[in-house]
Design a protein around this motif. Structure first.
Motif, PDB file in Angstrom:
ATOM      1  N   GLN A 173       9.818  12.508  -9.291  1.00 40.77           N
ATOM      2  CA  GLN A 173       9.199  11.951  -7.972  1.00 40.77           C
ATOM      3  C   GLN A 173       7.325  12.326  -7.870  1.00 40.77           C
ATOM      4  O   GLN A 173       6.119  11.436  -8.101  1.00 40.77           O
ATOM      5  CB  GLN A 173       9.972  12.087  -6.725  1.00 40.77           C
ATOM      6  N   LYS A 174       7.445  14.003  -8.573  1.00 40.37           N
ATOM      7  CA  LYS A 174       6.287  14.549  -8.176  1.00 40.37           C
ATOM      8  C   LYS A 174       5.157  13.990  -9.088  1.00 40.37           C
ATOM      9  O   LYS A 174       4.537  13.961  -9.171  1.00 40.37           O
ATOM     10  CB  LYS A 174       6.389  15.904  -8.213  1.00 40.37           C
ATOM     11  N   ASN A 175       5.838  13.949 -10.648  1.00 40.03           N
ATOM     12  CA  ASN A 175       4.955  13.570 -11.619  1.00 40.03           C
ATOM     13  C   ASN A 175       5.176  11.975 -11.870  1.00 40.03           C
ATOM     14  O   ASN A 175       3.632  11.761 -11.708  1.00 40.03           O
ATOM     15  CB  ASN A 175       5.494  13.560 -12.725  1.00 40.03           C
ATOM     16  N   TRP A 176       5.718  11.301 -11.570  1.00 42.56           N
ATOM     17  CA  TRP A 176       5.094   9.712 -11.324  1.00 42.56           C
ATOM     18  C   TRP A 176       3.938   9.786  -9.976  1.00 42.56           C
ATOM     19  O   TRP A 176       2.990   8.802 -10.288  1.00 42.56           O
ATOM     20  CB  TRP A 176       6.442   8.582 -10.744  1.00 42.56           C
ATOM     21  N   LYS A 230       0.689  -1.400  -0.046  1.00 40.94           N
ATOM     22  CA  LYS A 230       0.336  -0.045  -0.480  1.00 40.94           C
ATOM     23  C   LYS A 230       1.201   1.619   0.102  1.00 40.94           C
ATOM     24  O   LYS A 230       1.194   2.627   1.022  1.00 40.94           O
ATOM     25  CB  LYS A 230      -1.128  -0.217   1.846  1.00 40.94           C
ATOM     26  N   ILE A 231       1.316   1.776  -1.506  1.00 44.09           N
ATOM     27  CA  ILE A 231       2.429   2.344  -1.302  1.00 44.09           C
ATOM     28  C   ILE A 231       1.640   3.807  -1.522  1.00 44.09           C
ATOM     29  O   ILE A 231       2.179   4.761  -1.295  1.00 44.09           O
ATOM     30  CB  ILE A 231       3.148   2.317  -2.677  1.00 44.09           C
ATOM     31  N   THR A 232       0.425   3.645  -2.143  1.00 42.80           N
ATOM     32  CA  THR A 232      -0.542   4.758  -1.496  1.00 42.80           C
ATOM     33  C   THR A 232      -0.537   5.389  -0.210  1.00 42.80           C
ATOM     34  O   THR A 232      -1.412   6.722  -0.355  1.00 42.80           O
ATOM     35  CB  THR A 232      -1.295   4.688  -2.692  1.00 42.80           C
ATOM     36  N   GLU A 233      -0.314   4.891   0.730  1.00 40.64           N
ATOM     37  CA  GLU A 233      -0.837   5.210   2.231  1.00 40.64           C
ATOM     38  C   GLU A 233       0.330   6.499   2.190  1.00 40.64           C
ATOM     39  O   GLU A 233       0.034   7.638   2.328  1.00 40.64           O
ATOM     40  CB  GLU A 233      -0.594   4.079   2.774  1.00 40.64           C
ATOM     41  N   TYR A 234       1.075   6.214   1.981  1.00 42.33           N
ATOM     42  CA  TYR A 234       2.586   7.626   1.436  1.00 42.33           C
ATOM     43  C   TYR A 234       2.885   8.232   0.062  1.00 42.33           C
ATOM     44  O   TYR A 234       3.231   9.192   0.417  1.00 42.33           O
ATOM     45  CB  TYR A 234       3.992   6.267   2.026  1.00 42.33           C
ATOM     46  N   ALA A 235       2.307   8.014  -0.330  1.00 40.87           N
ATOM     47  CA  ALA A 235       1.858   9.067  -1.420  1.00 40.87           C
ATOM     48  C   ALA A 235       2.466  10.739  -0.728  1.00 40.87           C
ATOM     49  O   ALA A 235       2.919  11.405  -1.949  1.00 40.87           O
ATOM     50  CB  ALA A 235       0.475   9.247  -2.341  1.00 40.87           C
ATOM     51  N   GLU A 236       0.931  11.449  -0.021  1.00 41.40           N
ATOM     52  CA  GLU A 236       1.648  12.651   0.481  1.00 41.40           C
ATOM     53  C   GLU A 236       2.696  12.519   0.998  1.00 41.40           C
ATOM     54  O   GLU A 236       3.778  13.662   0.829  1.00 41.40           O
ATOM     55  CB  GLU A 236       0.110  13.060   1.277  1.00 41.40           C
ATOM     56  N   ARG A 237       3.373  11.729   1.921  1.00 43.86           N
ATOM     57  CA  ARG A 237       4.780  12.237   2.314  1.00 43.86           C
ATOM     58  C   ARG A 237       5.628  12.045   1.312  1.00 43.86           C
ATOM     59  O   ARG A 237       7.032  12.321   1.570  1.00 43.86           O
ATOM     60  CB  ARG A 237       4.441  11.519   3.395  1.00 43.86           C
ATOM     61  N   LEU A 238       5.420  11.149   0.493  1.00 46.87           N
ATOM     62  CA  LEU A 238       6.288  11.172  -0.608  1.00 46.87           C
ATOM     63  C   LEU A 238       6.602  12.263  -1.345  1.00 46.87           C
ATOM     64  O   LEU A 238       7.746  12.599  -1.933  1.00 46.87           O
ATOM     65  CB  LEU A 238       6.218   9.880  -1.921  1.00 46.87           C
TER      66      LEU A 238
END
Length: 802
Positions: free
Chosen positions: A219-222, A194-202
């Motif tokens: 990174q931001k575009n991906w 569940k990498i999406t849980e970290y999307a905002e922090r990434l």
């Protein structure tokens, strides 16, 4: 004096460094630390090509400099050794992947050692080592424990050639990243992270790090964060479909809806659809395409209108048709879009092809032209209560209205999807879970880690999509750790990205059998001070490893939220024909041959001198020869050596300027101009016909990070105390970097007509006198009247005449 012979000195010094453990990181944590990291290589059978040493040498230069500046340096190396290439080779040649890996690693290591790279080989790791992947499995169990690893039926990218599921990031231009083969969609039960849980922090935590801008942008575009609204459209039969839009201000321009061929609404309303057979036929057509092919912007638009059901536009209550088209994916947004052909290129092309209405809702001139631009400025038209408002205000007003009416809500959306983590292959880390009919998925107890791969005779992937491990029943069948009943092991293995998502942590404490690394070592060495890698890894590996690190930060294993303080990237070395090196093009250069003919120091020097480190550059054999000639001249400097314990008056300024230039350039990736400065200094020594001992020692220290063998040999041969690598890095005096004599431009009536040399502290009168002494320049104003003189110290002397 004997001639310079790399073969007689390079192996000698490599053995000395090994014997003395010269480059081993110290356990003394009172010293300031510097952790330099390069991406560890995949050890293939082909061995290194000359592209590999470029980043390795670059950070080696920095690491060697930092040691001489008093830092405790960790510069490690290891092997990213699980994965498809080795397994495919093993299948073709009937050799166990472990044997292939061992052979490839030995070959790579031999090549790297021949280059004199200052790696701490005591910390060497290998992702296929059970003592390493034990902790990869442990991290997976922690992800599972926290609900971040889950299994679900999913439509995935499937490579028909490799017979393996691929993450979105592993599909490049519609093909498999590894083999280039066809990628299709296939539904399978997959482990997901569940990498999406970290999307905002990434995204947000990129503000905490020093990455080159193009890496941050990738990174931001991906991850693809966007702010918008989820809006409900009512559908025939008391159903509704939710769409996500970043442009709620254009809702009045939505003249039709498009849903993904996989959208569940189609089956739910099957009885109401009059052309269901036609819809099914189109679904089958779309199913054969990869996501890349389906969303390609320049492809011809295809689709089928659903006969029997329509949607209601919630802002104007107009009935609009529903189409299915392959350019809408279930994996992005909600699997349904509102189509606004007046202001979206793809929707406009679709509407034009199928004769659908086009309504302008943002005033901007020709509708066709405005469809090809993202209209963020302009005034809203044909939109009832938001007419006349600028776009920004209209967005806010209609968003508030939608929420008040209860037909939608504000939503942050991400292009990033959860990470498909399963691989249906043999050569990877076993997923440490068992399935019990009574207990479900149960973790293997930590004391039973690592879960090892069984010995198998065949590694062939199955046509059913199951892992070859599924056929090893004595390994699959086991006991449930929870209830003691019958259970079966998970037969999917982890992707190659697993081992590379945390390897930098293990380097800090590679022999620890109690934990992945001690808190003391992690606290001291992290974050990594400088990480260099290829631009091709700035979406996959960089994103995955940041995600794992953030999870371990949340879990309390590491103390910092980001693993890499600084991230830079290098350009490729191309073939002499300016094309990417490949065996098929016949332009691959083997570093062994360069080392054998010219020496490792020549190769290192050339790779640093070849051009801008961040850009791709073609290989040049003539350039290699030129670098060898430079080292021959360095060797012959010994013939000009004279006594002297401080810099001579004639060369003092040049020495300080060179120290400054080289020191700063090594830290800013300008290795080529640092080498050029050393070449210029060498010319000055030769022009002077001598070099004193203090000047020579400084020169050797500055050159040492790039050419360590020859400089160590000359240092020892001339009886200088200690080993060169133990010396302190020279420092410059800023005042002494200023030339006593400088060159300034001479202008006549504002036009540059030449230059002249004057003292750096010259007054206007001195400048005028120097001008008068220069016959060539002075002749340009003879017979004319001087109206004005303008002198800008250190820059120009301008004479206005008439």
């Amino acid at each position: 004096m004997k001639e310079y012979n790399p073969k007689s000195i390079e192996k000698k010094w490599q053995d000395i460094w090994d014997e003395k453990e010269t480059f081993y990181a110290s356990e003394d944590k009172s010293k300031p630390k510097f952790y330099a990291l390069i991406e560890f290589p995949y050890p293939s059978g082909q061995g290194l090509h000359v592209g590999h040493p470029r980043p390795y040498t670059a950070l080696d230069v920095v690491a060697r400099k930092r040691r001489m500046e008093g830092y405790n340096v960790l510069y490690p190396m290891g092997w990213d050794a699980f994965g498809l290439p080795t397994e495919n080779y093993a299948i073709q040649n009937k050799i166990h992947p472990a044997i292939v890996t061992e052979k490839n690693v030995a070959r790579f290591k031999e090549q790297l050692k021949s280059l004199g790279l200052s790696f701490d080989w005591s910390r060497e790791i290998n992702t296929t080592d059970p003592e390493y992947f034990k902790w990869t499995q442990w991290i997976f169990l922690k992800l599972f424990e926290k609900g971040l690893a889950y299994k679900k039926e999913a439509s995935i990218n499937w490579c028909n050639s490799c017979k393996v599921g691929l993450a979105n990031e592993e599909v490049v231009n519609g093909g498999c990243e590894r083999c280039g083969g066809e990628v299709v969609r296939k539904t399978k039960n997959q482990w997901m992270l569940k990498i999406t849980e970290y999307a905002e922090r990434l995204i947000n935590d990129l503000d905490l790090v020093d990455y080159i801008e193009r890496v941050k942008i990738q990174q931001k575009n991906w991850i693809g964060r966007s702010e918008g609204m989820e809006v409900d459209f009512n559908i025939t039969g008391d159903k509704k479909v939710t769409v996500y839009t970043t442009r709620p201000d254009t809702l009045f321009g939505a003249t039709y809806m498009v849903i993904s061929p996989e959208h569940p609404l189609i089956d739910e309303l099957k009885d109401k659809i009059n052309n269901f057979d036609e819809i099914e036929e189109y679904r089958e057509y779309a199913h054969k395409k990869s996501d890349f092919e389906r969303t390609e912007l320049n492809k011809e638009k295809t689709g089928v209108q659903i006969d029997g059901i329509n949607a209601i536009n919630p802002v104007n209550k107009k009935e609009i048709p529903i189409w299915i088209s392959d350019y809408v994916l279930m994996s992005y947004g909600t699997g349904a879009i509102m189509a606004v052909p007046g202001h979206d290129t793809r929707d406009w092309e679709f509407a034009t092809k199928f004769g659908l209405p086009i309504v302008e809702v943002v005033a901007g001139g020709n509708i066709k032209e405005s469809a090809f631009t993202d209209i963020e400025d302009g005034v809203i038209v044909n939109s009832d209560f938001i007419n006349g408002l600028p776009v920004k205000e209209a967005k806010e007003k209609i968003s508030d209205w939608i929420e008040e009416k209860g037909i939608g809500h504000r939503k942050t959306n991400y292009k990033l999807k959860d990470w498909v983590f399963s691989r249906q292959r043999y050569w990877g880390e076993p997923i440490p879970l068992v399935y019990c009919e009574k207990c479900g998925w149960v973790p293997v107890p930590e004391e039973q880690l690592p879960v090892l791969l069984p010995e198998v005779e065949s590694y062939e992937p199955t046509d059913t999509g199951e892992s070859p491990l599924a056929n090893i029943r004595e390994w699959v069948e086991t006991t449930c750790p929870k209830c003691g009943g019958y259970a079966e092991r998970e037969t999917d293995t982890m992707p190659q990205w697993a081992g590379s998502s945390w390897y930098f942590l293990r380097y800090t404490d590679p022999h620890n059998d109690k934990e992945l690394a001690s808190k003391e070592n992690l606290d001291y060495w992290l974050p990594i001070d400088w990480y260099n890698g290829g631009m091709e890894h700035t979406t996959l590996h960089l994103l995955y490893s940041r995600f794992w690190h953030k999870f371990l930060y949340d879990y309390g294993v590491v103390h910092c939220p980001e693993p890499y303080g600084k991230r830079t990237s290098h350009g490729m070395i191309l073939g002499e024909n300016n094309e990417k090196m490949s065996k098929s093009r016949g332009n691959v250069v083997n570093p062994d041959e360069i080392v054998d003919e010219f020496g490792a120091d020549t190769l290192r020097l050339y790779e640093m001198f070849i051009g801008d480190f961040e850009k791709s550059v073609p290989w040049s054999q003539n350039g290699v020869r030129g670098c060898r000639r430079f080292l021959d001249r360095v060797w012959r400097l010994q013939e000009l050596l004279v006594d002297g314990e401080q810099y001579s008056k004639e060369l003092e300024t040049s020495m300080h300027k060179t120290i400054k230039k080289v020191s700063e350039d090594f830290e800013t990736l300008k290795f080529n101009t640092a080498v050029a400065a050393l070449m210029s200094l060498l010319n000055e020594f030769n022009d002077a016909g001598k070099v004193n001992k203090e000047e020579f020692k400084t020169f050797l220290i500055l050159l040492n990070p790039v050419a360590p063998h020859i400089t160590e040999e000359i240092w020892a041969a001339n009886g200088f105390s200690g080993m060169l690598n133990e010396q302190s890095w020279p420092v410059w005096d800023e005042d002494k970097t200023i030339d006593d004599v400088i060159e300034i431009a001479v202008q006549i009536n504002g036009k540059v007509r030449g230059t002249m040399l004057i003292p750096s502290d010259a007054t206007q009168e001195v400048a005028k006198a120097k001008f008068a002494e220069d016959e060539k320049l002075y002749s340009l104003i003879e017979g004319k009247t001087i109206v004005k003189e303008i002198y800008v110290p250190g820059r120009i002397f301008n004479i206005v005449v008439k």
